[in-house]
Design a protein around this motif. Structure first.
Motif, PDB file in Angstrom:
ATOM      1  N   SER A 256     -23.044 -16.891 -20.223  1.00  0.00           N
ATOM      2  CA  SER A 256     -24.017 -17.025 -21.309  1.00  0.00           C
ATOM      3  C   SER A 256     -25.253 -17.754 -20.797  1.00  0.00           C
ATOM      4  O   SER A 256     -25.151 -18.581 -19.879  1.00  0.00           O
ATOM      5  CB  SER A 256     -23.418 -17.826 -22.467  1.00  0.00           C
ATOM      6  OG  SER A 256     -22.268 -17.188 -22.959  1.00  0.00           O
ATOM      7  N   PRO A 257     -26.416 -17.477 -21.397  1.00  0.00           N
ATOM      8  CA  PRO A 257     -27.625 -18.202 -20.976  1.00  0.00           C
ATOM      9  C   PRO A 257     -27.433 -19.715 -21.093  1.00  0.00           C
ATOM     10  O   PRO A 257     -26.823 -20.202 -22.045  1.00  0.00           O
ATOM     11  CB  PRO A 257     -28.693 -17.705 -21.953  1.00  0.00           C
ATOM     12  CG  PRO A 257     -28.203 -16.361 -22.393  1.00  0.00           C
ATOM     13  CD  PRO A 257     -26.687 -16.484 -22.424  1.00  0.00           C
ATOM     14  N   LEU A 258     -27.932 -20.436 -20.102  1.00  0.00           N
ATOM     15  CA  LEU A 258     -27.871 -21.904 -20.095  1.00  0.00           C
ATOM     16  C   LEU A 258     -29.209 -22.416 -20.632  1.00  0.00           C
ATOM     17  O   LEU A 258     -30.201 -22.468 -19.911  1.00  0.00           O
ATOM     18  CB  LEU A 258     -27.615 -22.414 -18.679  1.00  0.00           C
ATOM     19  CG  LEU A 258     -26.274 -21.999 -18.075  1.00  0.00           C
ATOM     20  CD1 LEU A 258     -26.235 -22.280 -16.582  1.00  0.00           C
ATOM     21  CD2 LEU A 258     -25.145 -22.707 -18.789  1.00  0.00           C
ATOM     22  N   VAL A 259     -29.209 -22.753 -21.901  1.00  0.00           N
ATOM     23  CA  VAL A 259     -30.433 -23.143 -22.586  1.00  0.00           C
ATOM     24  C   VAL A 259     -30.624 -24.648 -22.475  1.00  0.00           C
ATOM     25  O   VAL A 259     -29.705 -25.412 -22.759  1.00  0.00           O
ATOM     26  CB  VAL A 259     -30.381 -22.722 -24.076  1.00  0.00           C
ATOM     27  CG1 VAL A 259     -31.641 -23.152 -24.801  1.00  0.00           C
ATOM     28  CG2 VAL A 259     -30.171 -21.218 -24.186  1.00  0.00           C
ATOM     29  N   LEU A 260     -31.814 -25.046 -22.059  1.00  0.00           N
ATOM     30  CA  LEU A 260     -32.146 -26.471 -21.991  1.00  0.00           C
ATOM     31  C   LEU A 260     -32.858 -26.857 -23.284  1.00  0.00           C
ATOM     32  O   LEU A 260     -34.052 -26.633 -23.440  1.00  0.00           O
ATOM     33  CB  LEU A 260     -33.054 -26.762 -20.790  1.00  0.00           C
ATOM     34  CG  LEU A 260     -32.402 -26.639 -19.432  1.00  0.00           C
ATOM     35  CD1 LEU A 260     -33.430 -26.826 -18.326  1.00  0.00           C
ATOM     36  CD2 LEU A 260     -31.293 -27.655 -19.286  1.00  0.00           C
ATOM     37  N   ASN A 261     -32.123 -27.419 -24.214  1.00  0.00           N
ATOM     38  CA  ASN A 261     -32.680 -27.879 -25.478  1.00  0.00           C
ATOM     39  C   ASN A 261     -33.157 -29.319 -25.253  1.00  0.00           C
ATOM     40  O   ASN A 261     -32.385 -30.268 -25.358  1.00  0.00           O
ATOM     41  CB  ASN A 261     -31.616 -27.796 -26.574  1.00  0.00           C
ATOM     42  CG  ASN A 261     -32.130 -28.226 -27.926  1.00  0.00           C
ATOM     43  OD1 ASN A 261     -33.027 -29.066 -28.026  1.00  0.00           O
ATOM     44  ND2 ASN A 261     -31.546 -27.665 -28.968  1.00  0.00           N
ATOM     45  N   ARG A 262     -34.429 -29.451 -24.925  1.00  0.00           N
ATOM     46  CA  ARG A 262     -34.963 -30.765 -24.545  1.00  0.00           C
ATOM     47  C   ARG A 262     -34.827 -31.803 -25.651  1.00  0.00           C
ATOM     48  O   ARG A 262     -34.540 -32.962 -25.370  1.00  0.00           O
ATOM     49  CB  ARG A 262     -36.414 -30.633 -24.080  1.00  0.00           C
ATOM     50  CG  ARG A 262     -36.502 -29.957 -22.734  1.00  0.00           C
ATOM     51  CD  ARG A 262     -37.938 -29.969 -22.203  1.00  0.00           C
ATOM     52  NE  ARG A 262     -37.985 -29.371 -20.893  1.00  0.00           N
ATOM     53  CZ  ARG A 262     -37.990 -30.049 -19.758  1.00  0.00           C
ATOM     54  NH1 ARG A 262     -37.967 -31.364 -19.776  1.00  0.00           N
ATOM     55  NH2 ARG A 262     -38.044 -29.436 -18.597  1.00  0.00           N
ATOM     56  N   ALA A 263     -35.013 -31.416 -26.895  1.00  0.00           N
ATOM     57  CA  ALA A 263     -34.882 -32.376 -28.002  1.00  0.00           C
ATOM     58  C   ALA A 263     -33.447 -32.883 -28.103  1.00  0.00           C
ATOM     59  O   ALA A 263     -33.215 -34.090 -28.262  1.00  0.00           O
ATOM     60  CB  ALA A 263     -35.324 -31.734 -29.314  1.00  0.00           C
ATOM     61  N   ARG A 264     -32.483 -31.974 -27.995  1.00  0.00           N
ATOM     62  CA  ARG A 264     -31.073 -32.388 -28.075  1.00  0.00           C
ATOM     63  C   ARG A 264     -30.694 -33.263 -26.879  1.00  0.00           C
ATOM     64  O   ARG A 264     -29.981 -34.257 -27.017  1.00  0.00           O
ATOM     65  CB  ARG A 264     -30.170 -31.158 -28.134  1.00  0.00           C
ATOM     66  CG  ARG A 264     -28.720 -31.526 -28.302  1.00  0.00           C
ATOM     67  CD  ARG A 264     -27.867 -30.313 -28.524  1.00  0.00           C
ATOM     68  NE  ARG A 264     -26.480 -30.736 -28.683  1.00  0.00           N
ATOM     69  CZ  ARG A 264     -25.465 -30.021 -28.322  1.00  0.00           C
ATOM     70  NH1 ARG A 264     -25.635 -28.824 -27.805  1.00  0.00           N
ATOM     71  NH2 ARG A 264     -24.241 -30.465 -28.482  1.00  0.00           N
ATOM     72  N   ILE A 265     -31.158 -32.885 -25.706  1.00  0.00           N
ATOM     73  CA  ILE A 265     -30.865 -33.682 -24.513  1.00  0.00           C
ATOM     74  C   ILE A 265     -31.505 -35.061 -24.616  1.00  0.00           C
ATOM     75  O   ILE A 265     -30.871 -36.067 -24.290  1.00  0.00           O
ATOM     76  CB  ILE A 265     -31.308 -32.934 -23.239  1.00  0.00           C
ATOM     77  CG1 ILE A 265     -30.404 -31.698 -23.052  1.00  0.00           C
ATOM     78  CG2 ILE A 265     -31.260 -33.844 -22.022  1.00  0.00           C
ATOM     79  CD1 ILE A 265     -30.862 -30.746 -21.974  1.00  0.00           C
ATOM     80  N   ALA A 266     -32.749 -35.131 -25.109  1.00  0.00           N
ATOM     81  CA  ALA A 266     -33.412 -36.429 -25.285  1.00  0.00           C
ATOM     82  C   ALA A 266     -32.613 -37.312 -26.233  1.00  0.00           C
ATOM     83  O   ALA A 266     -32.443 -38.510 -25.989  1.00  0.00           O
ATOM     84  CB  ALA A 266     -34.829 -36.226 -25.807  1.00  0.00           C
ATOM     85  N   GLN A 267     -32.098 -36.709 -27.287  1.00  0.00           N
ATOM     86  CA  GLN A 267     -31.269 -37.465 -28.242  1.00  0.00           C
ATOM     87  C   GLN A 267     -30.005 -37.986 -27.556  1.00  0.00           C
ATOM     88  O   GLN A 267     -29.629 -39.147 -27.725  1.00  0.00           O
ATOM     89  CB  GLN A 267     -30.911 -36.575 -29.422  1.00  0.00           C
ATOM     90  CG  GLN A 267     -30.032 -37.250 -30.444  1.00  0.00           C
ATOM     91  CD  GLN A 267     -29.631 -36.289 -31.558  1.00  0.00           C
ATOM     92  OE1 GLN A 267     -29.960 -35.100 -31.539  1.00  0.00           O
ATOM     93  NE2 GLN A 267     -28.921 -36.816 -32.540  1.00  0.00           N
TER      94      GLN A 267
END
Length: 175
Positions: free
Chosen positions: A116-127
């Motif tokens: 599956s695509p590996l999506v970098l959700n920057r907002a979630r990671i920052a949290q």
């Protein structure tokens, strides 16, 4: 054994820890995993270590991942020719990959692979990076990780970014 807070992971009912021959375990296991982490001890030429870096092993691990599952593989600072062969073997085994530095002080790279695509959700990671538990672990690993930008400095890009430099590199196979 190495970390006093390891019980936080090992006591989580969603996690299981196995002390076993990883390759043979995957050959027998049929249930599947959300995450498989491969962190072999160097050197590459130690008995059994190279077997965890072959394309055959990466494809086996891929078959044992559940939908959306991720294989994470650490490659230490091996000589360039071996390093590139491992990288090509991994990147050729998954349609979606990412490459991360282990840290900025010669700790190899971490390869992530998935169907599956590996999506970098920057907002979630920052949290998540603001979480006290995550922050403590990162700072324990390297004091540079006091800032979010230091974490992002580890991201080297999607695997396809490296395909051209691997064009003439051989794949590692069980044969």
């Amino acid at each position: 054994y190495f970390y006093p807070d390891a019980y936080l992971c090992t006591s989580d009912p969603r996690a299981s820890r196995l002390a076993n021959d990883g390759r043979n375990h995957l050959l027998r296991e049929r249930e599947g995993y959300d995450v498989i982490i491969v962190d072999p001890s160097p050197p590459l030429y130690a008995a059994g270590t190279v077997n965890l870096y072959s394309q055959d092993f990466f494809l086996l691990a891929r078959r044992r991942l559940r939908a959306g599952g991720i294989l994470a593989v650490w490659i230490p600072d091996y000589p360039e020719s071996e390093f590139l062969m491992i990288m090509k073997s991994f990147l050729g085994s998954f349609p979606h990959t990412q490459v991360w530095r282990g840290d900025n002080i010669e700790r190899g790279v971490i390869l992530l692979g998935s169907d599956s695509p590996l999506v970098l959700n920057r907002a979630r990671i920052a949290q998540r990076l603001r979480s006290p538990e995550v922050r403590k672990d990162l700072l324990e690993f390297n004091a540079r990780f006091a800032t979010e930008s230091a974490f992002w400095s580890l991201y080297l890009g999607p695997g396809e970014r490296f395909q051209s430099m691997l064009a003439d590199v051989r794949v590692i196979s069980d044969d």
